[in-house]
Design a protein around this motif. Structure first.
Motif, short mmCIF file in Angstrom:
data_model
loop_
_atom_site.label_atom_id
_atom_site.label_comp_id
_atom_site.label_asym_id
_atom_site.label_seq_id
_atom_site.Cartn_x
_atom_site.Cartn_y
_atom_site.Cartn_z
N VAL A 1 4.10 8.75 3.81
CA VAL A 1 4.99 8.13 2.83
C VAL A 1 6.01 9.14 2.30
CG1 VAL A 1 5.07 7.13 0.50
CG2 VAL A 1 3.40 6.30 2.17
N LYS A 2 5.59 10.38 2.14
CA LYS A 2 6.52 11.40 1.64
C LYS A 2 7.66 11.67 2.61
CE LYS A 2 3.63 15.29 3.25
NZ LYS A 2 4.53 15.77 4.30
N ASP A 3 7.47 11.31 3.88
CA ASP A 3 8.51 11.54 4.90
C ASP A 3 9.35 10.30 5.18
OD1 ASP A 3 7.63 14.18 5.26
OD2 ASP A 3 6.12 13.55 6.74
N MET A 4 8.96 9.17 4.63
CA MET A 4 9.67 7.92 4.93
C MET A 4 11.14 7.93 4.55
SD MET A 4 7.18 4.70 4.19
CE MET A 4 5.62 4.47 5.03
N PRO A 5 11.53 8.46 3.37
CA PRO A 5 12.94 8.36 2.98
C PRO A 5 13.91 9.00 3.97
CG PRO A 5 11.60 8.95 1.08
CD PRO A 5 10.71 9.05 2.29
N GLU A 6 13.48 10.04 4.69
CA GLU A 6 14.38 10.71 5.63
C GLU A 6 14.14 10.30 7.07
OE1 GLU A 6 16.87 12.37 4.48
OE2 GLU A 6 16.11 12.00 2.46
N HIS A 7 13.22 9.38 7.29
CA HIS A 7 12.93 8.93 8.66
C HIS A 7 14.12 8.13 9.20
CE1 HIS A 7 10.90 6.66 11.92
NE2 HIS A 7 10.10 7.70 11.96
N ALA A 8 14.32 8.19 10.51
CA ALA A 8 15.45 7.50 11.13
C ALA A 8 15.44 6.00 10.82
CB ALA A 8 15.40 7.71 12.65
N THR B 1 0.83 -1.20 0.00
CA THR B 1 0.00 0.00 0.00
C THR B 1 0.87 1.26 0.00
OG1 THR B 1 -1.76 -1.17 1.19
CG2 THR B 1 -1.84 1.22 1.23
N ALA B 2 1.99 1.22 0.70
CA ALA B 2 2.91 2.36 0.71
C ALA B 2 3.48 2.62 -0.67
CB ALA B 2 4.03 2.13 1.72
N ILE B 3 3.80 1.55 -1.41
CA ILE B 3 4.33 1.72 -2.77
C ILE B 3 3.27 2.30 -3.70
CG2 ILE B 3 5.33 0.49 -4.74
CD1 ILE B 3 6.52 -1.51 -2.76
N ALA B 4 2.00 2.05 -3.40
CA ALA B 4 0.91 2.58 -4.22
C ALA B 4 0.46 3.96 -3.78
CB ALA B 4 -0.29 1.62 -4.16
N ASP B 5 1.05 4.49 -2.74
CA ASP B 5 0.62 5.78 -2.18
C ASP B 5 0.74 6.91 -3.21
OD1 ASP B 5 1.23 8.43 -0.54
OD2 ASP B 5 0.15 7.04 0.79
N PRO B 6 -0.19 7.85 -3.22
CA PRO B 6 -0.11 8.98 -4.16
C PRO B 6 1.19 9.78 -4.06
CG PRO B 6 -2.28 8.90 -3.15
CD PRO B 6 -1.45 7.88 -2.44
N ASP B 7 1.82 9.78 -2.87
CA ASP B 7 3.05 10.55 -2.69
C ASP B 7 4.32 9.74 -2.91
OD1 ASP B 7 1.74 12.93 -2.02
OD2 ASP B 7 1.54 12.33 0.08
N TYR B 8 4.17 8.47 -3.27
CA TYR B 8 5.34 7.59 -3.33
C TYR B 8 6.36 8.04 -4.38
CZ TYR B 8 8.10 3.35 -4.21
OH TYR B 8 9.13 2.46 -4.42
N THR B 9 5.94 8.26 -5.61
CA THR B 9 6.92 8.62 -6.64
C THR B 9 7.50 10.01 -6.39
OG1 THR B 9 5.15 9.40 -8.11
CG2 THR B 9 5.90 7.14 -8.40
N ALA B 10 6.69 10.92 -5.88
CA ALA B 10 7.20 12.26 -5.58
C ALA B 10 8.28 12.21 -4.49
CB ALA B 10 6.06 13.18 -5.16
N ALA B 11 8.20 11.20 -3.62
CA ALA B 11 9.19 11.05 -2.56
C ALA B 11 10.44 10.33 -3.04
CB ALA B 11 8.57 10.28 -1.39
N GLY B 12 10.46 9.95 -4.32
CA GLY B 12 11.64 9.28 -4.88
C GLY B 12 11.46 7.80 -5.11
N GLY B 13 10.28 7.26 -4.85
CA GLY B 13 10.03 5.83 -5.06
C GLY B 13 9.91 5.51 -6.54
#
Length: 591
Positions: A216-223, A140-152
């Motif tokens: 999801v948009k914040d996941m890449p920089e999360h600890a 579901t996270a990979i399908a999130d509307p913000d996923y590609t914008a976050a670099g996915g």
């Protein structure tokens, strides 16, 4: 000591194989007799495993620092993730699907539903139980509307599922195509019968309880995506310490569900290829794995070392020179939105691209830089793949005279007499060439490419190389003046489908190649029920490879043989296609 790795590929994706590997409940393939030669890349038995010790493994570039599987972008990060995270299923040495987090699975009659039954004794590194909810959360996270914008970039793992369009558009609260039937059963539902269902449900799982309150948009920089001690997986080792750019320390997971690993820790060391030989010889290193492996120039020296085993075979990957056919207008958040594409006028003429192919001495790369240990490609299917067919493609042998002829006929002339050709409008034509560090053979090809192209009158601006992470960040952003760039790509060992890099809307379509016939053929190759016939798929990929070799959105350079090295005191390793990090809980060192 040198051992060969033989890949059993014929008919790997026939319907019979798919049913045998998956429909029968996912039984494990029989293991190789440890007293026989290790033709499948398994190390021979060496007595009883011993507990303890630190294994030192080498890689030639530092990971970019993203340790969340759904966002990682380079093979060096993958070396860490191979030990910390796991998927529902994995591939064995013969490219058959075998159980991992899922113990068995079944399809419905028309291959639109795939149900996995999970192992019930798996725990995350922090002690929480792994369940079907984690699987649903990951997809579901990979399908999130913000996923590609976050670099996915891994939407191919979800865009075949029922309800994907509605979910990514914000019109649904859940992704209908992945469902937790109960705590340890998860069902995937595809829009159409899927030939690649196992492949696209084999992605590493992330923990819901860690990320469920993180956008999801914040996941890449999360600890939990970045920091040692915060990254949580189900794998046999935990990432516990990082010395940025130098070493990455993984401690064993005492509660690993398949049994406590033998090793105390694995340390990935970032080493220069120049010092690798000495460190292997004096046993500072126990393994030189992927990507890259032992350079071909050093393979003979490594083979001669009495304390090292060398395993060699052709890679599923290849090196290529990409043509940036479109650039992005400004900061484009959705890479698949073609409305933001601006044609790169320098490279729109296929005659120019074909002339470049004839001008570059690719066989020279294989003979001179790889010491003959590789293959020149004219389409992106390495020889190890069942989709490889050299008869289906245009051949671009090194022929500078032919390149000059094509350029002359197409109207690229040296108008001002400076030795370089102008474009078709009489303006200066300079092709910018960018390339990354970390792969010495690839680095050495760049000045040769410049020399080859300038010999036929094409001016090349070869820029200073960047570290791999910075290079590929700019490749992805695509809002630069890049024309030519060097990179590598690895076919999935689960299936040779090249849609992930060459479908026009694929996030990994760094070339920004937009060709309707290509898209149609790529879809046709996955069309069911026809695609369950291997011969059908082979013919479609022949047609696609022929189109590719005519249009040349990129110039495949070569597929190199892979050499990986293991100290003879290191036991329990297995070499699988494109993977030497499997079953690390079984690794052990003689003390």
């Amino acid at each position: 000591m040198k051992k060969s790795l033989t890949l059993m590929l014929a008919g790997a994706l026939s319907l019979g194989t798919i049913l045998a590997a998956c429909g029968g409940g996912g039984e494990e393939a029989p293991t190789t007799d440890p007293t026989e030669d290790t033709e499948q890349g398994e190390e021979q038995a060496a007595g009883e495993p011993q507990e303890g010790g630190t294994l030192n493994a080498a890689m030639f570039s530092a990971p970019a620092g993203q340790f969340n599987p759904i966002f990682y972008s380079d093979s060096y990060e993958a070396n860490i993730l191979d030990l910390t995270h796991e998927a529902l299923i994995s591939l064995d040495e013969e490219l058959q699907w075998i159980p991992s987090l899922a113990k068995e699975w079944e399809f419905n009659d028309d291959f639109t539903e795939l149900t996995y039954f999970l192992n019930e004794d798996v725990k995350w590194h922090d002690g929480e139980h792994f369940t079907a909810d984690d699987v649903v959360f990951t997809y579901t996270a990979i399908a999130d509307p913000d996923y590609t914008a976050a670099g996915g970039v891994r939407v191919d793992y979800v865009n075949q599922l029922v309800g994907y369009e509605e979910y990514v558009a914000g019109e649904a609260d859940t992704l209908a195509g992945v469902e937790a039937v109960d705590e340890f059963t998860v069902k995937f539902t595809f829009k159409e019968p899927s030939i690649t269902a196992n492949q696209y449900t084999s992605f590493s799982i992330i923990p819901k309880h860690v990320f469920e309150d993180v956008a999801v948009k914040d996941m890449p920089e999360h600890a939990a995506s970045r920091n040692a001690g915060n990254v949580v997986g189900t794998g046999p080792f935990k990432l516990t310490d990082i010395l940025e750019g130098q070493q990455y320390i993984l401690e064993r997971n005492e509660d690993y569900w398949q049994g406590k690993p033998y090793l105390d820790r694995v340390v990935w060391k970032v080493v220069n290829q120049d010092v690798m030989l000495g460190q292997l010889q004096n046993e500072e290193l126990h393994m030189v794995g992927l990507p890259g492996g032992v350079p071909a120039a050093d393979a003979q020296d490594v083979e001669a070392m009495p304390n090292v085993t060398l395993v060699q075979d052709q890679d599923f990957g290849y090196q290529y020179m990409g043509f940036k056919l479109h650039h992005s207008a400004g900061e484009q958040s959705d890479w698949t939105d073609k409305s933001g594409w601006v044609p790169n006028e320098k490279l729109q003429d296929v005659n120019l691209r074909q002339a470049i192919a004839f001008a570059v001495n690719r066989q020279g790369f294989v003979d001179g830089l790889l010491y003959g240990s590789g293959t020149v490609l004219n389409a992106p299917f390495p020889e190890a793949s069942w989709a490889f067919d050299p008869e289906a493609v245009n051949q671009y042998d090194f022929n500078p005279e032919r390149a000059i002829e094509i350029l002359d006929e197409a109207g690229y002339e040296d108008v001002n007499g400076d030795g370089f050709r102008e474009d078709l409008n009489g303006n200066e034509l300079t092709l910018n060439l960018d390339y990354p560090t970390g792969n010495q053979v690839r680095e050495r090809t760049a000045p040769i490419i410049k020399e080859n192209l300038e010999a036929v009158g094409l001016r090349v601006n070869m820029r200073s190389p960047r570290e791999a992470a910075a290079h590929f960040e700019l490749v992805e952003k695509n809002n630069t003046d890049w024309d030519l760039y060097l990179a590598g790509w690895g076919l999935s060992t689960g299936d040779p489908d090249p849609s992930g890099i060459h479908r026009s809307t694929a996030p990994y379509n760094y070339l920004r190649w937009d060709n309707a016939e290509s898209d149609e053929l790529l879809s046709k190759a996955l069309q069911t029920p026809e695609a369950f016939d291997l011969e059908y798929r082979q013919q479609v990929y022949r047609d696609w490879a022929n189109l590719y070799s005519q249009e040349l959105p990129a110039l495949p350079l070569y597929s190199a043989n892979v050499n990986v090295a293991f100290n003879t005191k290191f036991h329990g390793w297995t070499v699988k296609p494109r993977n030497v990090n499997a079953d690390s809980h079984l690794w052990w060192l003689e003390q």
